[in-house]
Design a protein around this motif. Structure first.
Motif, PDB file in Angstrom:
ATOM      1  N   CYS A 177       0.296   5.530 -11.939  1.00 28.44           N
ATOM      2  CA  CYS A 177      -0.255   6.272 -10.952  1.00 28.44           C
ATOM      3  C   CYS A 177      -1.845   5.253 -10.450  1.00 28.44           C
ATOM      4  N   ALA A 178      -2.113   4.465 -12.105  1.00 29.30           N
ATOM      5  CA  ALA A 178      -2.740   3.194 -11.441  1.00 29.30           C
ATOM      6  C   ALA A 178      -1.859   2.056 -10.421  1.00 29.30           C
ATOM      7  N   HIS A 179      -0.984   1.561 -11.152  1.00 28.31           N
ATOM      8  CA  HIS A 179      -0.384   0.838 -10.146  1.00 28.31           C
ATOM      9  C   HIS A 179       0.114   1.335  -8.555  1.00 28.31           C
ATOM     10  N   ALA A 180       0.697   2.634  -9.044  1.00 25.57           N
ATOM     11  CA  ALA A 180       1.375   3.352  -7.308  1.00 25.57           C
ATOM     12  C   ALA A 180      -0.286   2.695  -6.647  1.00 25.57           C
ATOM     13  N   PHE A 181      -1.276   3.291  -7.093  1.00 30.27           N
ATOM     14  CA  PHE A 181      -2.976   2.827  -6.329  1.00 30.27           C
ATOM     15  C   PHE A 181      -2.888   2.040  -5.505  1.00 30.27           C
ATOM     16  N   GLY A 182      -2.556   0.285  -7.095  1.00 27.67           N
ATOM     17  CA  GLY A 182      -2.793  -0.576  -7.082  1.00 27.67           C
ATOM     18  C   GLY A 182      -1.856  -1.324  -5.739  1.00 27.67           C
ATOM     19  N   ARG A 183      -0.285  -1.109  -5.644  1.00 30.54           N
ATOM     20  CA  ARG A 183       0.485  -1.633  -4.901  1.00 30.54           C
ATOM     21  C   ARG A 183       0.230  -0.920  -3.202  1.00 30.54           C
ATOM     22  N   TYR A 184      -0.747   1.197  -3.353  1.00 31.53           N
ATOM     23  CA  TYR A 184      -0.430   0.918  -2.002  1.00 31.53           C
ATOM     24  C   TYR A 184      -2.330   0.503  -1.200  1.00 31.53           C
ATOM     25  N   GLN A 185      -2.970  -0.405  -1.986  1.00 31.98           N
ATOM     26  CA  GLN A 185      -4.010  -1.301  -1.947  1.00 31.98           C
ATOM     27  C   GLN A 185      -3.676  -2.890  -1.709  1.00 31.98           C
ATOM     28  N   ILE A 186      -2.455  -3.216  -1.620  1.00 34.64           N
ATOM     29  CA  ILE A 186      -2.049  -4.854  -1.659  1.00 34.64           C
ATOM     30  C   ILE A 186      -1.547  -3.896   0.181  1.00 34.64           C
ATOM     31  N   GLY A 187      -1.295  -3.281   0.129  1.00 36.40           N
ATOM     32  CA  GLY A 187      -0.466  -3.050   1.387  1.00 36.40           C
ATOM     33  C   GLY A 187       0.966  -2.546   1.510  1.00 36.40           C
ATOM     34  N   LEU A 188       1.704  -1.585   1.751  1.00 39.43           N
ATOM     35  CA  LEU A 188       3.272  -1.639   1.626  1.00 39.43           C
ATOM     36  C   LEU A 188       3.866  -1.821   2.714  1.00 39.43           C
ATOM     37  N   SER A 189       3.809  -3.340   2.951  1.00 41.00           N
ATOM     38  CA  SER A 189       4.984  -3.784   4.566  1.00 41.00           C
ATOM     39  C   SER A 189       5.746  -5.085   3.493  1.00 41.00           C
ATOM     40  N   GLY A 190       6.480  -5.344   4.327  1.00 42.45           N
ATOM     41  CA  GLY A 190       7.886  -6.517   3.718  1.00 42.45           C
ATOM     42  C   GLY A 190       8.775  -6.374   3.272  1.00 42.45           C
ATOM     43  N   PRO A 191       8.603  -6.565   1.968  1.00 43.53           N
ATOM     44  CA  PRO A 191       9.692  -6.324   0.859  1.00 43.53           C
ATOM     45  C   PRO A 191       9.058  -4.874   0.199  1.00 43.53           C
ATOM     46  N   HIS A 192       7.917  -5.031   0.379  1.00 44.69           N
ATOM     47  CA  HIS A 192       7.557  -3.727  -0.355  1.00 44.69           C
ATOM     48  C   HIS A 192       7.064  -2.727   0.314  1.00 44.69           C
ATOM     49  N   ALA A 193       8.166  -2.391   2.028  1.00 45.73           N
ATOM     50  CA  ALA A 193       7.622  -0.838   2.582  1.00 45.73           C
ATOM     51  C   ALA A 193       8.537  -0.205   2.063  1.00 45.73           C
ATOM     52  N   ILE A 194       7.763   0.716   2.144  1.00 51.13           N
ATOM     53  CA  ILE A 194       8.065   2.358   1.546  1.00 51.13           C
ATOM     54  C   ILE A 194       9.222   2.776   1.555  1.00 51.13           C
ATOM     55  N   TYR A 195      10.124   2.187   2.738  1.00 45.35           N
ATOM     56  CA  TYR A 195      11.857   2.478   3.059  1.00 45.35           C
ATOM     57  C   TYR A 195      12.945   1.397   1.863  1.00 45.35           C
ATOM     58  N   GLN A 196      12.080   0.680   1.535  1.00 47.40           N
ATOM     59  CA  GLN A 196      13.095  -0.399   0.837  1.00 47.40           C
ATOM     60  C   GLN A 196      13.724   0.345  -0.316  1.00 47.40           C
ATOM     61  N   PRO A 197      14.874  -0.097  -1.381  1.00 48.84           N
ATOM     62  CA  PRO A 197      15.053   0.690  -1.717  1.00 48.84           C
ATOM     63  C   PRO A 197      14.324   0.396  -3.060  1.00 48.84           C
ATOM     64  N   ILE A 198      13.718  -0.529  -3.903  1.00 53.16           N
ATOM     65  CA  ILE A 198      13.051  -1.280  -4.614  1.00 53.16           C
ATOM     66  C   ILE A 198      12.157   0.431  -4.784  1.00 53.16           C
ATOM     67  N   MET A 199      11.576   0.871  -3.321  1.00 49.62           N
ATOM     68  CA  MET A 199       9.616   0.962  -2.824  1.00 49.62           C
ATOM     69  C   MET A 199      10.148   2.891  -2.822  1.00 49.62           C
TER      70      MET A 199
END
Ligand SMILES: Cc1cc2nc3c(=O)[nH]c(=O)nc-3n(C[C@H](O)[C@H](O)[C@H](O)COP(=O)(O)OP(=O)(O)OC[C@H]3O[C@@H](n4cnc5c(N)ncnc54)[C@H](O)[C@@H]3O)c2cc1C
Length: 581
Positions: A177-199
C-alpha cells in the motif's frame, strides 16, 4: 545501492538460525539426559537419579539454579502471559507472538522508510517499499506450507508457524500500500499511466492481496473456512501473477521461488497421499462410527508413521464438496503394527476422534447416522504433521483434555506408559460434558492403565460437567460414582450407542476417579508441581477456556516463580495444543 531486501533476508535467516540452534541445543540436551539416565539404570544405579533433584530442593538459594530461574521468568513473561485478540477474550496471543509479529513489522518498516530519500523524492520511498514487499513473497508462501523447511529446522510445527505466515502477509500488504501511495505521489502518467499493462497488473496484485487479507480475518475463517480457502488459493495466485507481470525483469527472482515453494509443498503432500494410501480405490476405506450426537470415530489402516500428538489430514472425496478438501485431525491412537481392524489396507491403525461441526464433519455425521450409526467411506490420509513434545525427559507429566482434545492427550499418555523414559508420575485429567462421552475411549484408556509398568504412577481423573447433579467446585469433593448409578444417568438412545461396560470397567480401576463438575485446574496443577522432584510437563488440549485457565495457572506465583526456581523447584514446561489456527 544498498541491497535492502537482501539485508532483510539475512535478518530473517539469522532469526531462523538462532531458533535452529536453540532447537538443536534442546535435542542434544535431551539426548544426553536420557542417555545418562538409561546408563545409570543399566548400571543398577537408578537410585542416584533422584539425587540432583533432592539436592536441588533445598531452600537455600543456589547459583546452580540461576539459569532455571531466568528460564522460568522468560517462559512466564513471553509464552504464558497473553492478551485477548477477540471480543469474547477467549482467543489470545502470547507476548512472544505479539512481540514477534510487531517486531517483524517494525523491522520491515525501518528498512522501508529509514534513510529512504536519496534526493529522488517519492521515487526512492515507493520503490524501496515495493522491493521489501516483494522479497517477502517466498517467506509468506513458504510459511504457509505444511512441509516447510523452517518448521523442520526450528522444530516448531507448521500449524504454529502459521501465525508468522499471517504476520508476514499483513506486513507485505502494508508495504505494498505504501508503494502504491508513493507511486500515486510521483504521478500516474506516461509509462506509469494507470491504463498501462504493468500498472493494471500492479492493481490486480494489490487488490487480490488486500482482499485475501481481509477474507483471512479470524472471524471470516471460522465462519466460512471453505470459502476462505478457495478464495485464498485463487487470490494468492492472482497476486503472484500480477506481481510477476507488474515489473517482469525485476520481480522474477522473488516470484519464481514463491511458486517453487508452493509447488514443493503440494508435491510433498501428493507424495504422502501416494505412499501412505493404497492405490486401489476400493482398498482406500475408513470406518466411521457415530459415538454420540456430536462425535465420530474414524478408523483406517495405513502404512503411515507418526508420533504421539501429531495430526494428519483426512480427505474423504465422497463426503467433501471440494475435491482437494483436507481437514486436520489429531491421531488418537499410538503407532503399532497391526494386521486387523476396520478400514483395510494394512499397516498401522489410525484412529481419529472427530467432533461434528457445521461443514465437512457435519456431513460425515449425517452420512454415518443415515446408515445406522456406522459406515465405510473412501478415505485418503496425508501426514503426519506437528511437533508435539517428547515427554520421556519429564519426571512428572500432567495431561489435561477437554472433550475431543483427548485425541491429543491419549496417545501422549500411551507413549509415556509404553516408553522407556524418565517419567515417574502421570496425572491425566479429562473433562467431558456427558458421562456417555467417556465411552469414546474407555477401552483404550483402561488398556493403557492396565499396561502401566512398575515404577510409573498413573492417576486418571475424569470429570463430567453436565451430569444433571450439583457440581462440586473444590477438588476435595471428588466422588467415585459406581458403575450402576453411572449407567442410570445416561440417556437411553445414547447409552445404547455407548459401550457402558467399558466405562464401568474403566471407573472400577483403582487409578481412575470420576467426579462431577469442572476440575479445579489451579489446585490440580499446583498439587502435581509441588509433588514433583524433577522436570514437569503440563499439556493441555481442549476448548480455549480450558487452555487459557491452564496457561494462567502457570503464571501464578504459588505454582511457579523465579524465587522457587532459584531454590531448586522443578522446571515446569507448558504445551498447549489448539485445534485451529
Ligand atoms: C492441528 C489441528 C488438529 C486438529 N485435531 C482435531 C481432532 O483431533 N478432532 C477434532 O474434532 N477436530 C480437530 N481439529 C479441528 C478440525 O480440523 C476442524 O474442526 C474441522 O476441520 C472442521 O471441519 P468443518 O468443515 O466441519 O468445519 P466448519 O464447521 O466449517 O468450521 C468449524 C471450525 O473449523 C475450522 N476449519 C474448517 N475446516 C478447516 C480446515 N481444513 N483446517 C483447519 N481448520 C478448519 C473453521 O475455521 C472453524 O473454526 C484440528 C485442527 C487442527 C488445526
Amino acid at each position: 545501492m544498498v541491497n535492502y531486501p537482501l539485508q532483510l533476508w539475512w535478518f530473517v535467516l539469522s532469526l531462523i538460525g538462532v531458533c535452529t540452534l536453540l532447537h538443536g541445543g534442546s535435542l542434544v540436551r535431551r539426548y544426553w539426559r536420557l542417555r545418562r539416565a538409561r546408563l545409570a539404570l543399566l548400571a543398577g544405579e537408578s537410585q542416584k537419579e533422584g539425587e540432583p533433584e533432592q539436592e536441588g530442593r533445598q531452600d537455600a538459594s543456589s547459583w546452580r539454579h540461576l539459569s532455571a530461574s531466568i528460564s522460568t521468568v522468560w517462559k512466564v513473561v513471553l509464552y504464558r502471559s497473553t492478551l485477548p485478540i477477540s471480543w469474547d477474550y477467549q482467543k489470545r496471543m502470547s507476548v512472544a507472538e505479539l512481540l514477534f509479529c510487531g517486531g517483524y513489522l517494525l523491522a520491515c518498516l525501518t528498512w522501508a522508510f529509514v534513510l529512504s530519500t536519496t534526493g529522488n523524492g517519492p521515487v526512492d520511498f515507493a520503490n524501496r517499499n515495493a522491493w521489501i514487499a516483494l522479497w517477502q513473497t517466498p517467506l509468506v508462501v513458504g510459511l504457509a506450507g505444511k512441509n516447510n523447511i523452517a518448521s523442520f529446522l526450528t522444530g516448531v510445527g507448521p500449524e504454529k508457524l502459521n501465525i508468522l505466515h499471517r504476520a508476514a502477509g499483513r506486513t507485505l500488504l502494508i508495504l505494498a500500500c505504501a508503494h502504491a501511495f508513493g507511486r500515486y505521489q510521483i504521478g500516474l502518467s506516461g509509462p506509469h499511466a494507470i491504463y498501462q499493462p504493468i500498472m493494471i497488473w500492479g492493481v490486480v496484485a494489490l487488490t487480490s492481496f488486500a482482499l485475501t487479507t481481509v477474507l483471512g480475518i479470524r472471524w471470516f475463517r471460522a465462519q466460512h473456512y471453505e470459502l476462505f480457502l478457495c478464495s485464498h488459493i485463487v487470490l494468492v495466485f492472482l497476486f503472484l501473477l500480477g506481481a510477476y507481470l507488474h515489473q517482469p525483469p525485476y520481480y522474477y527472482q522473488w516470484i519464481y521461488p514463491s511458486f517453487a515453494l508452493w509447488a514443493a509443498d503440494r508435491l510433498a503432500r501428493l507424495f504422502h497421499l501416494l505412499i501412505f494410501n493404497p492405490w486401489l480405490p476400493r482398498s482406500c476405506r475408513a470406518h466411521v462410527q457415530a459415538l454420540s450426537d456430536c462425535t465420530l470415530r474414524v478408523t483406517l489402516q495405513r502404512r503411515m508413521r507418526w508420533r504421539a500428538g501429531q495430526h494428519a489430514y483426512l480427505l474423504l472425496p465422497f463426503v467433501s464438496r471440494l475435491p482437494w478438501e483436507a481437514h486436520p485431525f489429531t491421531v488418537a491412537s499410538l503407532r503399532s503394527p497391526s494386521a486387523s481392524g476396520a478400514g483395510g489396507g494394512g499397516g498401522n491403525e489410525l484412529v481419529f476422534l472427530v467432533r461434528a461441526r457445521d461443514g465437512f464433519t457435519r456431513r460425515l455425521m449425517a452420512r454415518a447416522l443415515k446408515e445406522g450409526g456406522e459406515c465405510d467411506v473412501t478415505a485418503l490420509v496425508d501426514g503426519a504433521y506437528g511437533a508435539p513434545p517428547r515427554l520421556e525427559e519429564y519426571q512428572t507429566v500432567v495431561l489435561i483434555a477437554g472433550g475431543s482434545g483427548v485425541s491429543y492427550c491419549l496417545p501422549l499418555l500411551a507413549s509415556v506408559v509404553a516408553g522407556k523414559g524418565l517419567t515417574k508420575k502421570v496425572l491425566f485429567a479429562w473433562v467431558v460434558r456427558r458421562e456417555t462421552h467417556l465411552g469414546w475411549i474407555a477401552d483404550e484408556l483402561a488398556a493403557i492403565v492396565r499396561a502401566v509398568p512398575a515404577g510409573l504412577q498413573v492417576e486418571i481423573r475424569l470429570y463430567v460437567t453436565n451430569s444433571g447433579k450439583p457440581s462440586p467446585t473444590r477438588m476435595g469433593s471428588f466422588t467415585t460414582i459406581e458403575s450402576a448409578s453411572l449407567a442410570g444417568a445416561i440417556p437411553d438412545a445414547e447409552a445404547a450407542a455407548t459401550d457402558m461396560h467399558g466405562v464401568a470397567a474403566l471407573v472400577r480401576l483403582p487409578q481412575v476417579t470420576l467426579a462431577e463438575g469442572r476440575p479445579e485446574v489451579h489446585g490440580l496443577i499446583k498439587q502435581a508441581v509441588e509433588g514433583a522432584s524433577g522436570p514437569v510437563s503440563v499439556g493441555v488440549c481442549g476448548p480455549s477456556g480450558l487452555s487459557n485457565a491452564v496457561t494462567t495457572v502457570l503464571t501464578t506465583k504459588d505454582v511457579i516463580s523465579w524465587g522457587n526456581a532459584l531454590r531448586g523447584a522443578p522446571v515446569v514446561d507448558l504445551h498447549v495444543e489448539t485445534f485451529g489456527w
